[in-house]
Write an enzyme that holds these catalytic residues in place. Sequence first.
Site, mmCIF file in Angstrom:
data_model
loop_
_atom_site.group_PDB
_atom_site.id
_atom_site.type_symbol
_atom_site.label_atom_id
_atom_site.label_comp_id
_atom_site.label_asym_id
_atom_site.label_seq_id
_atom_site.Cartn_x
_atom_site.Cartn_y
_atom_site.Cartn_z
ATOM 1 N N GLY A 14 35.416 -49.741 27.592
ATOM 2 C CA GLY A 14 35.820 -49.786 28.998
ATOM 3 C C GLY A 14 37.317 -50.013 29.138
ATOM 4 O O GLY A 14 37.928 -50.654 28.280
ATOM 5 N N ARG A 82 26.258 -41.271 16.049
ATOM 6 C CA ARG A 82 25.123 -40.834 16.891
ATOM 7 C C ARG A 82 25.664 -40.025 18.053
ATOM 8 O O ARG A 82 25.777 -40.501 19.179
ATOM 9 C CB ARG A 82 24.374 -42.069 17.423
ATOM 10 C CG ARG A 82 23.525 -42.751 16.381
ATOM 11 C CD ARG A 82 22.776 -43.927 16.967
ATOM 12 N NE ARG A 82 23.674 -45.061 17.159
ATOM 13 C CZ ARG A 82 23.978 -45.942 16.229
ATOM 14 N NH1 ARG A 82 23.449 -45.834 15.027
ATOM 15 N NH2 ARG A 82 24.792 -46.938 16.476
ATOM 16 N N ASP A 118 33.853 -55.172 20.964
ATOM 17 C CA ASP A 118 32.942 -55.326 19.812
ATOM 18 C C ASP A 118 32.268 -54.010 19.405
ATOM 19 O O ASP A 118 32.165 -53.701 18.221
ATOM 20 C CB ASP A 118 31.904 -56.435 20.065
ATOM 21 C CG ASP A 118 30.992 -56.132 21.248
ATOM 22 O OD1 ASP A 118 31.418 -55.408 22.162
ATOM 23 O OD2 ASP A 118 29.850 -56.624 21.250
ATOM 24 N N GLY A 119 31.839 -53.202 20.412
ATOM 25 C CA GLY A 119 31.201 -51.919 20.095
ATOM 26 C C GLY A 119 32.172 -51.011 19.345
ATOM 27 O O GLY A 119 31.823 -50.384 18.336
ATOM 28 N N THR A 140 39.102 -56.717 25.808
ATOM 29 C CA THR A 140 37.982 -56.754 26.747
ATOM 30 C C THR A 140 38.220 -57.824 27.803
ATOM 31 O O THR A 140 38.690 -58.922 27.484
ATOM 32 C CB THR A 140 36.606 -57.006 26.093
ATOM 33 O OG1 THR A 140 35.655 -57.283 27.131
ATOM 34 C CG2 THR A 140 36.583 -58.176 25.127
ATOM 35 N N ASP A 142 35.899 -59.298 29.085
ATOM 36 C CA ASP A 142 34.795 -60.256 28.906
ATOM 37 C C ASP A 142 35.180 -61.451 28.018
ATOM 38 O O ASP A 142 34.498 -62.470 28.027
ATOM 39 C CB ASP A 142 33.584 -59.563 28.285
ATOM 40 C CG ASP A 142 33.119 -58.364 29.090
ATOM 41 O OD1 ASP A 142 33.382 -58.339 30.304
ATOM 42 O OD2 ASP A 142 32.492 -57.464 28.506
ATOM 43 N N ASP A 144 34.740 -61.753 24.915
ATOM 44 C CA ASP A 144 33.588 -62.091 24.071
ATOM 45 C C ASP A 144 33.686 -61.525 22.651
ATOM 46 O O ASP A 144 32.689 -61.436 21.946
ATOM 47 C CB ASP A 144 32.283 -61.584 24.733
ATOM 48 C CG ASP A 144 32.249 -60.074 24.894
ATOM 49 O OD1 ASP A 144 33.290 -59.430 24.691
ATOM 50 O OD2 ASP A 144 31.171 -59.535 25.217
ATOM 51 N N MET A 184 31.814 -59.890 36.310
ATOM 52 C CA MET A 184 31.381 -59.222 35.080
ATOM 53 C C MET A 184 31.375 -60.182 33.896
ATOM 54 O O MET A 184 31.603 -61.381 34.060
ATOM 55 C CB MET A 184 32.298 -58.029 34.800
ATOM 56 C CG MET A 184 31.995 -56.818 35.652
ATOM 57 S SD MET A 184 33.060 -55.445 35.156
ATOM 58 C CE MET A 184 32.182 -54.083 35.915
ATOM 59 N N GLY A 185 31.152 -59.649 32.708
ATOM 60 C CA GLY A 185 31.194 -60.483 31.502
ATOM 61 C C GLY A 185 30.094 -60.206 30.505
ATOM 62 O O GLY A 185 30.028 -60.859 29.465
ATOM 63 N N ARG A 186 29.172 -59.310 30.857
ATOM 64 C CA ARG A 186 27.994 -59.012 30.009
ATOM 65 C C ARG A 186 27.248 -60.301 29.665
ATOM 66 O O ARG A 186 26.898 -61.041 30.563
ATOM 67 C CB ARG A 186 28.406 -58.258 28.744
ATOM 68 C CG ARG A 186 28.971 -56.891 29.005
ATOM 69 C CD ARG A 186 28.980 -56.082 27.758
ATOM 70 N NE ARG A 186 29.725 -56.743 26.707
ATOM 71 C CZ ARG A 186 29.814 -56.298 25.462
ATOM 72 N NH1 ARG A 186 29.218 -55.194 25.121
ATOM 73 N NH2 ARG A 186 30.505 -56.952 24.566
ATOM 74 N N ARG A 281 25.208 -64.703 51.520
ATOM 75 C CA ARG A 281 25.703 -63.337 51.277
ATOM 76 C C ARG A 281 26.207 -63.218 49.838
ATOM 77 O O ARG A 281 26.620 -64.213 49.236
ATOM 78 C CB ARG A 281 26.880 -63.016 52.208
ATOM 79 C CG ARG A 281 26.531 -62.992 53.666
ATOM 80 C CD ARG A 281 25.760 -61.737 54.055
ATOM 81 N NE ARG A 281 25.658 -61.619 55.495
ATOM 82 C CZ ARG A 281 24.756 -62.238 56.248
ATOM 83 N NH1 ARG A 281 23.869 -63.041 55.683
ATOM 84 N NH2 ARG A 281 24.738 -62.077 57.562
ATOM 85 N N HIS A 287 34.115 -53.247 39.096
ATOM 86 C CA HIS A 287 35.232 -52.730 38.306
ATOM 87 C C HIS A 287 36.610 -53.100 38.854
ATOM 88 O O HIS A 287 37.612 -52.869 38.170
ATOM 89 C CB HIS A 287 35.093 -51.216 38.165
ATOM 90 C CG HIS A 287 33.886 -50.836 37.370
ATOM 91 N ND1 HIS A 287 32.645 -50.715 37.933
ATOM 92 C CD2 HIS A 287 33.721 -50.604 36.053
ATOM 93 C CE1 HIS A 287 31.761 -50.412 36.996
ATOM 94 N NE2 HIS A 287 32.383 -50.333 35.842
HETATM 95 O O1 F6P Z 1 32.823 -54.855 28.819
HETATM 96 C C1 F6P Z 1 33.532 -54.697 30.003
HETATM 97 C C2 F6P Z 1 32.589 -54.465 31.174
HETATM 98 O O2 F6P Z 1 33.380 -54.363 32.341
HETATM 99 C C3 F6P Z 1 31.500 -55.520 31.339
HETATM 100 O O3 F6P Z 1 31.962 -56.717 31.900
HETATM 101 C C4 F6P Z 1 30.500 -54.771 32.171
HETATM 102 O O4 F6P Z 1 29.213 -55.306 31.998
HETATM 103 C C5 F6P Z 1 30.599 -53.368 31.631
HETATM 104 O O5 F6P Z 1 31.875 -53.259 31.008
HETATM 105 C C6 F6P Z 1 30.462 -52.292 32.679
HETATM 106 O O6 F6P Z 1 30.450 -51.053 32.038
HETATM 107 P P1 F6P Z 1 30.651 -49.657 32.800
HETATM 108 O O7 F6P Z 1 32.127 -49.496 33.048
HETATM 109 O O8 F6P Z 1 30.130 -48.652 31.839
HETATM 110 O O9 F6P Z 1 29.891 -49.731 34.070
#
Ligand code: F6P
Length: 363
Positions: A14, A82, A118-119, A140, A142, A144, A184-186, A281, A287
């Site tokens: 991302g 893949r 990480d990916g 990232t 995140d 992480d 966000m943050g996974r 709410r 993003h």
């Molecule tokens: O890893 C960065 C991140 O923004 C995460 O926080 C979020 O879960 C993910 O990417 C969203 O991915 P995409 O841009 O594919 O919707």
Amino acid sequence: MNKIQRIGVLTAGGDCPGLNAVIRAVAKTALNKYHLEVMGIEDGFLGLVQNRLHPLFIESVSNILTLGGTILGTNNRVDPRRYPVKCNDSTKIHDVTDRCLEHIAHNQLDAIIVIGGDGSMTVTAHFVRQGINCIGVPKTIDNDLYGTDITFGFTTAVAIATEALDRIHTTAASHHRVMIVEVMGRNAGWIALHAGIASGTDVILIPEIPFDLQKICECVVNRSRRGKRFSIICISEGAREKEGRQVVQRIDPTSPDPIRLGGIGQKLALEIEAATSIDTRTVILGHVQRGGPPVAMDRVLATEFGGTAVDLLMAGEHGRLVVMKEGAVSHIPLESAADKQRLVPLDLPLLRAARAIGTCFGD
Ligand code: F6P
């Protein structure tokens, strides 16, 4: 003897504030300090599969320090091991590593600097095992990535989330509402934790601490009784109820990391409103947290990381990941960060500090 004359650089995964600052630091260090040639690989690993590269010069990376996104393009779907290949009416998954290796040889790349999370480091470790010298730079929002105390992009994302939480105060207080901001943050709660503390949020919910709805309701009702007729909750997209599951927004089967989280804030809002009758709410930041210029701290970190990556190559290092450890830039085997996540430890002093000032974590 160090035979490095031409290097490639790519951004994978991302987008993230500070990517261009790293590209700039890599290119300028390589061109100015070591007189190397630099090739920009387009759209992450996809550019390697499709042989899409172009030379980078000083002019190509001039005036991009403050620019969000990446001038090279990126992709969070491509893993050459893949890779979906269309044949007739069907799509088959192929390993196109050899094709990438041919393109690396054809373009005479002596090494590649991969800016990713990480990916991307998992894919990079695969190329290192194929004999390609790669150096990783940890990216990232995140925060992480295993092995580093901080990734560039995180501080900017926290600043954006903090501003959103600050602004939410107005509506929360005027309407006497519970306002939930989903960040966000996974699977890691770093953004929620930092932005929540920075904005004085009443409740912070992170994936590492499964929450109890009852506890959250008690917190907002008690605040109302004390005359604070509003509450602000910062929830991480990966947070979940005790005995509950994470809320999955979509599954992207073409992505190496197919699960996209999102929606827990809305679910929680309905539950809080039903249990307390307080108007509630939700705002999902999404993003926005990855967009726009990096904050000063991320520009500095990105510049240091990018320059260090080139220095490591020229010092004869192979397959290393640039990291920040205890305030100093260093490096670890790239392989050690692949396929791992750095979650918020439950004994983190920052968690204790937040609890001490009365922040509720829903547990
Ligand atoms: O890893 C960065 C991140 O923004 C995460 O926080 C979020 O879960 C993910 O990417 C969203 O991915 P995409 O841009 O594919 O919707």
